[in-house]
Design an enzyme around this catalytic site. Structure first.
Site, mmCIF file in Angstrom:
data_model
loop_
_atom_site.group_PDB
_atom_site.id
_atom_site.type_symbol
_atom_site.label_atom_id
_atom_site.label_comp_id
_atom_site.label_asym_id
_atom_site.label_seq_id
_atom_site.Cartn_x
_atom_site.Cartn_y
_atom_site.Cartn_z
ATOM 1 N N HIS A 196 11.331 -6.821 11.458
ATOM 2 C CA HIS A 196 12.349 -5.772 11.381
ATOM 3 C C HIS A 196 13.558 -6.208 10.566
ATOM 4 O O HIS A 196 14.705 -5.929 10.916
ATOM 5 C CB HIS A 196 12.780 -5.386 12.801
ATOM 6 C CG HIS A 196 11.674 -4.787 13.617
ATOM 7 N ND1 HIS A 196 11.340 -5.222 14.865
ATOM 8 C CD2 HIS A 196 10.795 -3.812 13.330
ATOM 9 C CE1 HIS A 196 10.319 -4.519 15.326
ATOM 10 N NE2 HIS A 196 9.962 -3.656 14.403
ATOM 11 N N VAL A 226 6.465 -3.729 -10.292
ATOM 12 C CA VAL A 226 7.749 -3.608 -10.997
ATOM 13 C C VAL A 226 8.367 -4.993 -11.095
ATOM 14 O O VAL A 226 8.502 -5.701 -10.094
ATOM 15 C CB VAL A 226 8.689 -2.641 -10.253
ATOM 16 C CG1 VAL A 226 10.098 -2.688 -10.840
ATOM 17 C CG2 VAL A 226 8.137 -1.226 -10.295
ATOM 18 N N HIS A 245 13.165 -0.759 16.800
ATOM 19 C CA HIS A 245 12.284 -1.000 15.659
ATOM 20 C C HIS A 245 12.828 -0.210 14.470
ATOM 21 O O HIS A 245 13.490 0.810 14.640
ATOM 22 C CB HIS A 245 10.867 -0.590 16.020
ATOM 23 C CG HIS A 245 10.306 -1.368 17.167
ATOM 24 N ND1 HIS A 245 9.074 -1.964 17.147
ATOM 25 C CD2 HIS A 245 10.826 -1.673 18.386
ATOM 26 C CE1 HIS A 245 8.849 -2.588 18.290
ATOM 27 N NE2 HIS A 245 9.905 -2.415 19.060
ATOM 28 N N VAL A 256 0.882 -1.174 0.000
ATOM 29 C CA VAL A 256 0.000 0.000 0.000
ATOM 30 C C VAL A 256 0.918 1.221 0.000
ATOM 31 O O VAL A 256 2.076 1.123 0.402
ATOM 32 C CB VAL A 256 -0.916 -0.019 1.264
ATOM 33 C CG1 VAL A 256 -0.113 -0.087 2.552
ATOM 34 C CG2 VAL A 256 -1.874 1.157 1.289
HETATM 35 C C1 LIG Z 1 3.140 -5.604 10.676
HETATM 36 C C2 LIG Z 1 4.379 -4.801 10.889
HETATM 37 C C3 LIG Z 1 4.602 -4.223 12.130
HETATM 38 C C4 LIG Z 1 5.729 -3.449 12.331
HETATM 39 N N1 LIG Z 1 5.848 -2.730 13.483
HETATM 40 C C5 LIG Z 1 6.814 -1.798 13.570
HETATM 41 C C6 LIG Z 1 6.818 -0.871 14.636
HETATM 42 O O1 LIG Z 1 5.939 -0.856 15.489
HETATM 43 N N2 LIG Z 1 7.825 0.045 14.672
HETATM 44 C C7 LIG Z 1 8.815 0.073 13.734
HETATM 45 O O2 LIG Z 1 9.723 0.907 13.833
HETATM 46 N N3 LIG Z 1 8.828 -0.793 12.719
HETATM 47 C C8 LIG Z 1 7.830 -1.694 12.594
HETATM 48 N N4 LIG Z 1 7.791 -2.524 11.523
HETATM 49 C C9 LIG Z 1 8.905 -2.501 10.575
HETATM 50 C C10 LIG Z 1 8.925 -1.249 9.697
HETATM 51 O O3 LIG Z 1 7.613 -0.860 9.403
HETATM 52 C C11 LIG Z 1 9.689 -1.555 8.420
HETATM 53 O O4 LIG Z 1 10.981 -2.052 8.710
HETATM 54 C C12 LIG Z 1 9.882 -0.327 7.535
HETATM 55 O O5 LIG Z 1 8.686 0.404 7.472
HETATM 56 C C13 LIG Z 1 10.318 -0.764 6.154
HETATM 57 O O6 LIG Z 1 10.470 0.340 5.325
HETATM 58 P P1 LIG Z 1 10.950 0.143 3.818
HETATM 59 O O7 LIG Z 1 10.897 1.468 3.184
HETATM 60 O O8 LIG Z 1 12.222 -0.602 3.810
HETATM 61 O O9 LIG Z 1 9.883 -0.852 3.165
HETATM 62 P P2 LIG Z 1 8.309 -0.715 3.034
HETATM 63 O O10 LIG Z 1 7.798 0.356 3.916
HETATM 64 O O11 LIG Z 1 7.758 -2.064 3.215
HETATM 65 O O12 LIG Z 1 8.116 -0.197 1.559
HETATM 66 C C14 LIG Z 1 8.309 -0.993 0.410
HETATM 67 C C15 LIG Z 1 7.307 -0.535 -0.625
HETATM 68 O O13 LIG Z 1 7.642 -1.093 -1.881
HETATM 69 C C16 LIG Z 1 6.470 -1.617 -2.498
HETATM 70 N N5 LIG Z 1 6.892 -2.696 -3.390
HETATM 71 C C17 LIG Z 1 7.513 -3.846 -3.040
HETATM 72 N N6 LIG Z 1 7.747 -4.591 -4.140
HETATM 73 C C18 LIG Z 1 7.275 -3.908 -5.211
HETATM 74 C C19 LIG Z 1 7.219 -4.158 -6.613
HETATM 75 N N7 LIG Z 1 7.743 -5.258 -7.156
HETATM 76 N N8 LIG Z 1 6.632 -3.222 -7.407
HETATM 77 C C20 LIG Z 1 6.132 -2.074 -6.885
HETATM 78 N N9 LIG Z 1 6.147 -1.793 -5.559
HETATM 79 C C21 LIG Z 1 6.725 -2.696 -4.724
HETATM 80 C C22 LIG Z 1 5.623 -2.066 -1.310
HETATM 81 O O14 LIG Z 1 4.264 -2.199 -1.636
HETATM 82 C C23 LIG Z 1 5.888 -0.988 -0.303
HETATM 83 O O15 LIG Z 1 5.005 0.099 -0.425
HETATM 84 C C24 LIG Z 1 6.689 -3.304 11.286
HETATM 85 C C25 LIG Z 1 6.462 -3.901 10.048
HETATM 86 C C26 LIG Z 1 5.312 -4.620 9.836
HETATM 87 C C27 LIG Z 1 5.069 -5.188 8.480
#
Ligand SMILES: Cc1cc2nc3c(=O)[nH]c(=O)nc-3n(C[C@H](O)[C@H](O)[C@H](O)COP(=O)(O)OP(=O)(O)OC[C@H]3O[C@@H](n4cnc5c(N)ncnc54)[C@H](O)[C@@H]3O)c2cc1C
Length: 593
Positions: free
Chosen positions: A527, A258, A573, A109
């Site tokens: 995480h 993608v 986190h 999302v």
């Molecule tokens: C249920 C849950 C609870 C958590 N609780 C906490 C918490 O309380 N506190 C905390 O600090 N961290 C928490 N985390 C961890 C934290 O949210 C994540 O480590 C962090 O948000 C990851 O950020 P990111 O930018 O690396 O990836 P993401 O935020 O996951 O972003 C990746 C994005 O890329 C998109 N994407 C992926 N593949 C493709 C593709 N092939 N084509 C197009 N789009 C794609 C995805 O849809 C997504 O929007 C939690 C995670 C989850 C899932």
């Protein structure tokens, strides 16, 4: 319901690659393309588009967050698990978790995982940042250098100005930018805060004024990414409808998958073309004039790299993918923090148990939230958190074993008490009131993998093997954390509440019995880091994936900025640390570095 911007070009769900026809190059080009509009990607796209003379395209696999109640009311966030807002990943069976496969939650999302996560806002201890600086040889990752990015990203909401909350945070380490990520303490005066804090004193856990001050070991008040009773995410703060409708240089493609990136040629390794699927299942390509930034997260980023021919040669060959550049580190070095929950029955009545089991109670709170965004659904069931360390004289440290944490002020484990039943491996009883201790290994020395699905390398889900608890150190830390939890709930402060464990504490008498309990109770983490890790600018090719400027080594036009780049587990986190690097990389790109 907020109406979607007309510039949201919503594409249909995925079509199997076998059905794909010709490759259609898009006529339009952008200065920057951000792959994944998640926690990092939303911030990067928003920051880059502050310069109206550059154009940005975000390609996001999931739908919009706007108007979605389950993404807005903090308490109900678990409803998003296994929903259309989750990528629905599963790990391979984990031998140390009773051979159970785990679910691996990831946001699908706009806002990514920040739109579905638990909202605990940590930024990692100062020593973690200093270790990254030391490993990469880049002092701009030191805590003092990172703190300005953390503050820039934050809209801290001060707790009430009453004696009870006088010493619950340190304003010097916070940012007060009201339009950025909200950060709020839970200040509802719930009964649990008093014994939670007093018990810590009784068992010798020190009080920490601010969990986000860089020295988190001890007990502190939790901080959550909420604002005015609602979730504050990378999407609500950085890619909200207001920002999208006012910036004609910023475009978001939703529900768009993608598949891979393409170099200009086999000898010109500029990776500025992105391939995705359109509504008809056609493969479409779009190009960036300047750079592509991959922010698809710890699971998808390495998979997109591998599909693009950037990864371990043998693994690519096994999946019939031509190797463009052999990068053994892609998909390796996955580090995560698995957990377990231990539960005690209490005679308190004001727990959150009935919210979870009685629709009438839930609806009462929902009505209140609907009226004015106040009440129990504005928060989770946690108020304090404890970061702890295995004692220096512990037997694990004999024989020259090196502490894998980032130093003496870095946690080895994390505990947070909840005022309800939280164990996901045993069902909540139909009656009774409970408190739980959520227990996480932190400074893990286990490294797992993310690889391609051999049955469907081009569109299949990642094969995730975190190898939870596969080292003696991780098991030792988990045991120590469980024993600390039991000592904590045995403290005099809990006697008034008659805290009684619902598990047999005889498990504490032997490591084997404790390991068996952990094996049946533990669950996977959320995480994960490290699958496209950052290393020194001059490290040998393939040992690391990106340089300290986030550029992919050995190719051009391509950066990675998300949790996959952290070279070590984050001892807290991960969301806050991810926000910090997103702000940092945005500045690097804007300044032409
Ligand atoms: C249920 C849950 C609870 C958590 N609780 C906490 C918490 O309380 N506190 C905390 O600090 N961290 C928490 N985390 C961890 C934290 O949210 C994540 O480590 C962090 O948000 C990851 O950020 P990111 O930018 O690396 O990836 P993401 O935020 O996951 O972003 C990746 C994005 O890329 C998109 N994407 C992926 N593949 C493709 C593709 N092939 N084509 C197009 N789009 C794609 C995805 O849809 C997504 O929007 C939690 C995670 C989850 C899932």
């Amino acid at each position: 319901m907020v109406s979607l911007s007309l510039r949201f070009c919503s594409l249909l769900a995925l079509v199997p690659l076998a059905a794909v026809g010709s490759v259609i190059p898009r006529a339009d080009t952008y200065d920057y393309i951000v792959v994944g509009g998640g926690s990092a990607g939303s911030i990067i796209a928003s920051r880059l588009s502050e310069n109206s003379s550059v154009s940005i395209l975000v390609i996001e696999g999931g739908p919009s967050h706007e108007g979605e109640v389950d993404l807005t009311i903090p308490y109900v966030y678990p409803r998003t698990f296994r929903s259309r807002f989750d990528w629905n990943y599963t790990t391979v069976p984990q031998p140390n978790l009773g051979n159970r496969p785990g679910i691996y939650l990831r946001g699908h999302v706009l806002g990514g995982s920040s739109s579905i996560n638990g909202m605990t806002l940590n930024r990692a201890p100062a020593s973690d940042w200093d270790k990254i600086a030391s490993y990469t040889g880049d002092s701009s990752f030191r805590w003092e250098a990172i703190l300005p990015y953390i503050k820039k990203n934050e809209g801290f909401n001060r707790p009430p100005n009453t004696p009870e909350y006088a010493n619950t945070y340190d304003p010097a380490v916070h940012g007060f930018n009201a339009d950025k990520i909200g950060n709020t303490l839970v200040t509802d005066g719930n009964w649990i805060s008093q014994p939670a804090l007093q018990a810590a004193t009784e068992v010798g856990i020190n009080y920490v004024r601010d969990v986000n001050g860089g020295l988190p070991v001890g007990i502190s008040w939790q901080q959550f990414s909420t604002k005015d009773g609602s979730r504050s995410s990378a999407a609500t703060a950085y890619l909200n409808a207001g920002i999208l409708s006012s910036r004609s240089n910023l475009k978001v493609l939703l529900n768009t998958f993608v598949t891979r990136l393409l170099p200009v040629s086999r000898t010109d390794l500029r990776f500025t073309t992105v391939e995705y699927k359109d509504a008809s299942g056609n493969i479409v390509t779009v190009s960036a004039r300047r750079e592509v930034i991959i922010s698809a997260g710890v699971m998808s980023t390495p998979i997109i790299l591998m599909r693009s021919g950037l990864g371990p040669r043998a693994h690519l060959q096994a999946n019939n993918i031509t190797t463009i550049l052999d990068i053994p580190a892609v998909g390796q070095n996955l580090q995560d923090r698995c957990g377990a929950a231990a539960v005690w029955r209490v005679n308190a009545t004001d727990t959150d148990d009935d919210i979870d089991r009685d629709p009438a109670v839930f609806n009462r709170w929902l009505n209140q939230w609907n009226q004015d965004h106040t009440g129990r659904l504005t928060q989770m069931s946690y108020r304090q958190m404890i970061f702890g360390r295995v004692p220096n004289n512990a037997s694990i440290f004999t024989g020259g074993f090196q502490d894998p944490s980032s130093g003496p002020t870095c946690p080895h484990y994390e505990l947070y008490p909840a005022n309800k039943w939280t164990s996901p491996t045993t069902p909540q009883p139909a009656t009774g009131n409970f408190v739980s201790m959520n227990i996480f290994v932190s400074a893990s020395n286990v490294r797992g993998t993310v690889t391609l699905d051999p049955t469907n390398p081009l569109t299949g889900n990642p094969v995730i093997d975190p190898k939870y608890l596969s080292s003696e150190w991780d098991r030792y830390v988990m045991r120590d954390a469980v024993r600390t939890s039991v000592r904590y709930f045995n403290a005099p402060a809990w006697k008034k509440w008659n805290a009684t464990p619902v598990f047999d504490t005889a498990i504490l008498n032997s490591d084997a019995a404790l390991d068996a309990w952990i094996s049946s109770s533990a669950f996977g983490g959320v995480h994960g880091v490290g699958t496209a890790r950052m290393g020194p600018a001059n490290s040998p090719a393939g040992q690391d994936v990106v340089a300290p400027n986030f550029k992919v080594k050995g190719v051009s036009g391509l950066r990675i900025a998300d949790t996959s780049v952290f070279p070590f587990v984050i001892n807290g986190h991960t969301m806050g640390a991810t926000y910090a690097i997103a702000e940092k990389v945005s500045d690097l790109i804007k300044s032409g570095n």
